[in-house]
Design an enzyme around this catalytic site. Structure first.
Site, PDB file in Angstrom:
ATOM      1  CD  GLU A  59      -4.722  -7.780   1.703  1.00  0.00           C
ATOM      2  OE1 GLU A  59      -5.589  -7.028   2.196  1.00  0.00           O
ATOM      3  OE2 GLU A  59      -3.497  -7.582   1.832  1.00  0.00           O
ATOM      4  CD  GLU A 110      -2.779  -1.275   2.442  1.00  0.00           C
ATOM      5  OE1 GLU A 110      -2.729  -0.359   3.272  1.00  0.00           O
ATOM      6  OE2 GLU A 110      -3.521  -2.254   2.559  1.00  0.00           O
TER       7      GLU A 110
END
Ligand code: 9MR
Length: 480
Positions: A276, A159
């Protein structure tokens, strides 16, 4: 143009559907056995509650029966593994690695350099670039070194891209204290410690297009640069936390966009993994059976990327049951494939049926060496020649009336001519059931002649199951 399904014959009740389509197929088939057969990894996190023994035994049973890859929800993150400076805690991670080994599963490590879940002591050094560099390097050296040869792949950087603009995320102790070079360094250091591990950059919103203003567009430019410069990166992880299309008014992501990213990465010899996945609904709304079935279709569309793109190999869901899911924190609900009572949802059925019926086109089939090659590629500059592994258009394989046989020994055989289905080899009465590709029963009939008229069913792909006594055959049929 497809017509709506014409319902003919006996339609099964919802009780059958709720029980899971898998019961209609070979009893020993699991997502895991079918993933193995298709040379892909399918998995779910081990939720944090599992590590403390706080989950029912059924949870673990399901987990090890259905999945062949595992990742820890929180237990390999920086704050968990190095809560105090240079004092490492591997207990929970070790527990997972042991579980994976005992059950023959691949292990993902998540995550080394991330702005979140960083212990407070790291922030004490936020103005000291040299110290921060040595903190990150020491963390990687110890953590990756501890699990060397046991963790097959790492989210090295997680991220790091801003949500709103095509630029690096600025609120990150690593970015602020070191600059964007923390990313390149993290990859190089990880590769030095474990040259056999696959190394990924992992992020969310990557299913929102590859134009230069979208996250994936920005990332793609960075991947090109990393590859050109010989930075050891082997994969991009797309978290793929998405919301059901009908409740997300700002919905801009799609499986097609993610597929485009996979194709671009293939040109760079970089893999795409879904790491995810969850597909939630807004909290508070009533979720109907048809909502759950639509959700199942979206799960299937993301799976198609992993099955069909030669450089995609992993389909990992961020949780097992809706009962234990981080999604409420995001104002979403019911985003996983098992319900609160650990019963499979329509999404499970969709995935199962897709895995059962997928047949790779001969020339693009994943082989063991593609999908399960855990050896990190040498990505030094000399080796970065882009290889176009873009999937060939596979629509052609569906344009024939041929029926494809699933590997299931039976004395029965099936043949279709136009809309007439013939079942041969039966010695007793034959029952035929037709399911759509989401596993919904749409037609059922039986007779002793073995000749069945399917003319009332709309055109499209179906799964046809015929049973006679103890014999069964299941095949995919393209009705035109
Ligand atoms: O599921 C994780 C949740 O238990 C933690 O509280 C949260 C804290 O950041 O992290 C969740 O996992 C995240 C993952 O590590 C990175 N991508 C987003 C995931 C969901 O927030």
């Amino acid at each position: 143009m497809k017509k709506a399904h014409a319902l003919v014959g006996v339609v099964f009740g919802t009780a059958f559907f709720g029980a899971g389509i898998s019961s209609a197929f070979a009893a020993d088939e699991t997502l895991r056995s079918l993933a193995d057969k298709n040379n892909i990894y399918i998995g779910a996190i081990l939720n944090s509650q599992w590590f403390g023994g706080g989950l029912p035994g059924e949870y673990e049973q399901i987990h090890k029966q259905q999945f062949n890859i595992v990742v820890a929800e929180n237990e390999m993150k920086f704050d968990a593994t190095e809560p105090q400076e240079n004092r490492f805690n591997y207990n929970s991670g070790d527990k997972m690695v042991k579980y994976a080994k005992e059950n023959g599963m691949r292990v993902r490590g998540h995550a080394l350099a991330w702005h979140s879940q960083v212990p407070n002591w790291v922030n004490n050094y936020k103005n000291d670039k040299q110290k921060l560099l040595s903190v990150l390097k020491n963390h990687i050296k110890n953590v990756v070194g501890h699990w060397k040869g046991q963790v097959d792949e790492w989210d090295v950087v997680n991220e790091a891209i801003s949500n709103n603009e095509p630029m690096w995320r600025s609120y990150s102790v690593w970015y602020q204290g070191i600059g964007p070079e923390f990313i390149d360094s993290a990859f190089v250091w990880t590769h030095e410690v474990d040259p056999d591990a696959e190394l990924c950059y992992n992020d969310y919103n990557l299913e929102q297009g590859i134009n230069p203003n979208a996250k994936a567009g920005f990332l793609l430019e960075q991947v090109k640069r990393w590859v050109k410069n010989g930075i050891p990166i082997h994969c991009v992880g797309s978290q793929t936390h998405v919301e059901d299309t009908t409740t997300d008014k700002h919905f801009i992501g799609s499986p097609d966009s993610l597929r485009s990213l996979a194709k671009e990465l293939a040109k760079l010899n970089i893999k795409l993994k879904i790491t995810e996945l969850d597909i939630g609904f807004k909290s508070g709304i009533n979720v109907s059976q048809s909502d759950l079935e639509r959700q199942g279709q979206t799960f299937r569309q993301y799976l198609d990327i992993i099955l069909e793109e030669p450089n995609a190999d992993t389909y990992l869901i961020w949780g097992v049951s809706d009962k234990w899911s981080w999604l409420s924190g995001l104002n979403r609900q019911k985003g996983l494939i098992y319900d609160d009572n650990l019963k499979p949802k329509p999404a499970f059925d969709s995935i199962m049926v897709r895995l059962q019926t997928y047949e790779p086109p001969k020339d693009t089939a994943k082989t063991d060496s593609i999908a399960k090659d855990t050896t990190a590629k040498d990505t030094t500059a000399k080796d970065t020649t882009a290889k176009d592994t873009t999937a060939k258009d596979t629509t052609a394989r569906d344009s024939t009336d041929a029926i494809r046989l699933l590997a299931m020994p039976s004395s029965l055989s099936m043949h279709i001519a136009g809309r007439t289905l013939s079942i041969n080899g039966a010695t007793s009465r034959i029952k035929v059931d037709v399911f759509d590709m989401q596993g919904r029963p749409i037609f059922s009939t039986e007779n002793s002649s073995g000749i069945f008229d399917l003319s009332k069913i709309a055109e499209g792909l179906y799964i046809v199951q015929a049973r006679s006594g103890s014999h069964k055959i299941v095949q995919r049929v393209n009705l035109k």
